[in-house]
Design a protein around this motif. Structure first.
Motif, short mmCIF file in Angstrom:
data_model
loop_
_atom_site.label_atom_id
_atom_site.label_comp_id
_atom_site.label_asym_id
_atom_site.label_seq_id
_atom_site.Cartn_x
_atom_site.Cartn_y
_atom_site.Cartn_z
N THR A 73 0.85 -1.18 0.00
CA THR A 73 0.00 0.00 0.00
C THR A 73 0.89 1.24 0.00
N LYS A 74 0.29 2.41 -0.13
CA LYS A 74 1.08 3.64 -0.12
C LYS A 74 1.94 3.73 1.15
N GLY A 75 1.33 3.49 2.30
CA GLY A 75 2.06 3.56 3.56
C GLY A 75 3.12 2.49 3.69
N LYS A 130 4.76 1.13 1.27
CA LYS A 130 5.88 1.49 0.39
C LYS A 130 6.79 2.51 1.06
N VAL A 131 6.19 3.50 1.74
CA VAL A 131 6.99 4.50 2.46
C VAL A 131 7.84 3.82 3.52
N LEU A 166 10.12 3.74 -7.60
CA LEU A 166 9.42 4.47 -6.54
C LEU A 166 9.88 5.94 -6.51
N GLY A 220 6.47 7.39 -7.32
CA GLY A 220 5.80 7.36 -6.03
C GLY A 220 5.24 8.71 -5.62
N ASN A 221 4.60 8.72 -4.44
CA ASN A 221 4.14 9.99 -3.89
C ASN A 221 5.35 10.70 -3.28
N ARG A 272 6.43 11.33 -0.21
CA ARG A 272 7.16 10.63 0.86
C ARG A 272 7.88 9.40 0.31
N GLN A 273 7.23 8.69 -0.60
CA GLN A 273 7.86 7.52 -1.20
C GLN A 273 9.11 7.91 -1.99
N LYS A 274 9.01 9.00 -2.74
CA LYS A 274 10.17 9.47 -3.52
C LYS A 274 11.34 9.82 -2.60
#
Length: 184
Positions: free
Chosen positions: A8-10, A12-13, A44, A48-49, A51-53
């Protein structure tokens, strides 16, 4: 690595953050690369978003402290992604992207690739206008890039000499040291 790719997004972070921490160890750098982590983290950092970046760029920075990984990051399209983050990213993304570029620029082929991707102009801009960490990482990256004669000319043409002189005169101690080294 699979959570950084498929979570999930979180997740991945968090996974990228864990990989960043794990990549502070030499053996883990090799293991993460062998597990396909470089390609996942470059992806990523590109797609990514925010934070992911940032976390992915941080992991790539630590991974790039290995010669084979530096080559693999470039081969995975990382140079273009990192130059883009150094130019257009958030403050944290710019610090980390410039940190990866400073390590990648230790390799002859990567020096050419960074210049071809427009990295010299981006790094000169960061060294001139960035925050403390951005300036330091950009100055080291430019110093490493300047080992290539064509890059030295391009750095001068992009205003790098003036930036180095300014950092050597007015920067913090680390910036002064890096700028003085680049001017040698």
């Amino acid at each position: 690595v699979s959570l950084a790719r498929d979570g999930t997004k979180g997740q991945k972070v968090r996974a990228a953050g864990v990989l960043r921490n794990l990549a502070m160890n030499d053996d883990n750098r090799v293991a993460i690369a062998a597990a396909g982590g470089i390609e996942v983290l470059v992806s990523l950092a590109r797609d990514g978003n925010e934070r992911q970046k940032e976390r992915a760029a941080g992991a790539l920075w630590n991974l790039s402290d290995n010669d084979d990984n530096s080559v693999a990051i470039a081969a995975a399209g990382g140079v273009e992604v990192l130059v883009s983050l150094a130019r257009d990213g958030t403050k944290g993304q710019k610090v980390r992207a410039a940190g990866v570029l400073r390590n990648l620029a230790m390799n002859d082929d990567n020096r050419v690739a960074i210049a071809a991707a427009g990295g010299i102009e981006v790094l000169v801009s960061l060294a001139r206008d960035g925050n403390e960490g951005q300036k330091e990482n950009a100055a080291v990256a430019l110093w490493n890039l300047s080992i290539n004669d064509d890059n030295s000319v391009a750095i001068a043409a992009a205003g790098g000499i003036e930036v180095f002189v300014s950092l050597a005169r007015d920067g913090n101690e680390a910036q002064k040291e890096r700028a003085a080294g680049a001017l040698r």
